[in-house]
Design an enzyme around this catalytic site. Sequence first.
Site, PDB file in Angstrom:
ATOM      1  N   ASP A 110      -5.321  -2.949  -1.915  1.00 29.80           N
ATOM      2  CA  ASP A 110      -6.655  -2.903  -1.854  1.00 29.80           C
ATOM      3  C   ASP A 110      -7.065  -3.611  -3.342  1.00 29.80           C
ATOM      4  O   ASP A 110      -8.189  -4.214  -3.585  1.00 29.80           O
ATOM      5  CB  ASP A 110      -7.376  -1.466  -1.729  1.00 29.80           C
ATOM      6  CG  ASP A 110      -6.661  -0.429  -2.412  1.00 29.80           C
ATOM      7  OD1 ASP A 110      -5.350  -0.522  -2.900  1.00 29.80           O
ATOM      8  OD2 ASP A 110      -6.782   0.858  -2.254  1.00 29.80           O
ATOM      9  N   LYS A 134       0.956  -1.200  -0.134  1.00 31.23           N
ATOM     10  CA  LYS A 134       0.034  -0.079  -0.007  1.00 31.23           C
ATOM     11  C   LYS A 134       0.758   1.323   0.012  1.00 31.23           C
ATOM     12  O   LYS A 134       0.850   2.147   0.794  1.00 31.23           O
ATOM     13  CB  LYS A 134      -0.813  -0.077   1.205  1.00 31.23           C
ATOM     14  CG  LYS A 134      -2.144   0.866   1.350  1.00 31.23           C
ATOM     15  CD  LYS A 134      -2.980   0.646   0.353  1.00 31.23           C
ATOM     16  CE  LYS A 134      -4.191   1.781   0.272  1.00 31.23           C
ATOM     17  NZ  LYS A 134      -4.854   1.972  -0.961  1.00 31.23           N
ATOM     18  N   ASP A 161      -1.703 -11.466   6.033  1.00 32.55           N
ATOM     19  CA  ASP A 161      -2.696 -12.140   7.086  1.00 32.55           C
ATOM     20  C   ASP A 161      -3.999 -12.085   6.391  1.00 32.55           C
ATOM     21  O   ASP A 161      -4.866 -13.011   6.159  1.00 32.55           O
ATOM     22  CB  ASP A 161      -2.647 -11.346   8.328  1.00 32.55           C
ATOM     23  CG  ASP A 161      -3.248 -12.160   9.307  1.00 32.55           C
ATOM     24  OD1 ASP A 161      -3.890 -13.438   9.105  1.00 32.55           O
ATOM     25  OD2 ASP A 161      -3.369 -11.929  10.540  1.00 32.55           O
TER      26      ASP A 161
END
Length: 433
Positions: free
Chosen positions: A295, A238, A319
Amino acid sequence: MIAHAELQMSSQIKMQNEKSKDIGSKIENMDGILNVPERPIIPYIEGDGIGPDVIKATKRVLDGAVEKAYGPQKKIVWLEVLAGEKAQKKYSEYLPEETLKKIKEHTVALKGPLTTPIAGGFRSLNVTLRQKLDLYACVRPVKYLPTAPSKLKNPEELDIVIFRENTEDVYSGIEFEEGSEEAKKLIEFLNNEMNTNVRIDSGVGIKPISEYATKRIVRAAINYAIKNNRKSVTIVHKGNIMKFTEGAFMRWAYEVANKEFKDKIVTETELFKPDGPYKGTMPEGKILVKDRLADSMFQQLLLRTKQYDVLALPNLNGDYISDLAAAMGGGLGLAPGANINYETNIALFEPTHGTAPSYANQDKVNPTSAILSGVMLFRHIGWKEAADTVEKALEKTVSQRKVTYDLARQLEGIQPIGTSKFADAVIENMKAV
Ligand code: NAP
């Protein structure tokens, strides 16, 4: 000559003794290569909640596969080591030093899930184990198990391997509670010295991402892709928002790819460069290295499943995406995992799921995730025949619609069987493999 004959005889006697008494020996790491005896001692942690149910079933299936594949020549000698609630009851501590010592000593271990209290209480034992043993690579292959029910239209397109960094990021445990002296001190320092504007009533956590840890996880992912003839490695980050942590993760990842694997990889930019040599066509035998924002990766994995292969991610994103991938493959009950240090070869194999406390001790849940973690363990120690035996028997069992509740509820008119009955069916099916 006599000495040699004596030596041979004594080693034969030792082997016979080991066989008759079920005594095993340690797996050893010799300069990065595993030396696996015929009767390796493998420590295991049963775990909390559904842990004992799935680990019991898994040990039986793995033992059955070894017997089927090698007869009496090989055998696992299981050694129970304690962690979690069982350790707390016996030694008044959740993670005894002895457990860590035994895992280090025996190199390879199997583990059930362990409870972590939410919003307080003791620190995650899973995270502590990974950090103390420096098991930096959380490796989670997610491949559709043929004939398993799935919400996807083309579940057979799913065949990815997640390499999640295990030691850093917001999981490093540098976190201070709102109102604590440490939190106040840190917030004052940030606001006074660093020109930030953190609210005084905040809890604060730190997200360290280092060049060292990033490079070793990406190196492990690319090495894996090369060894296993995979097509691509996608760096997931990100970095548009967290420029100096996740953005740096991406930058260091490309540095490793370009410096250490130049002759084996092509980056996506190079592939599509208008005046470059490739014109969008991947050269035979090379691995494509690309990156995606985290995302976007979630929708990409669902909508363009086929385009993804090996993924390398920081801890938190890794995760999250693991559970999405597990769901795409039929559910958490099917998703295996391992925590590995590729230099020391110490590896802890464990299912992706947690302790699912509401199902504890009901002999109900799916042990496939733990069983497939055992298959990864077999492949890690080079027991390929035993690994293949389990995989084929699992596939056959699911195709016969002998399944636990999680898969049965996705199928029409199928009565579920319990954890131990499922293990029985897999062992029975091994006979025909
Ligand atoms: P969870 O234990 O993974 O369970 C979530 C749901 O996943 C279950 O309710 C069940 O869904 C499904 N599931 C999990 N394992 C399954 C299996 N073997 N067979 C069939 N379905 C299975 O997650 P959680 O409830 O969020 O976490 C519980 C505890 O586990 C927490 O303390 C957490 O910290 C810990 N945890 C430990 C580890 C680890 O040890 N590595 C990993 C994750 C979580 P349905 O009810 O819909 O059937």
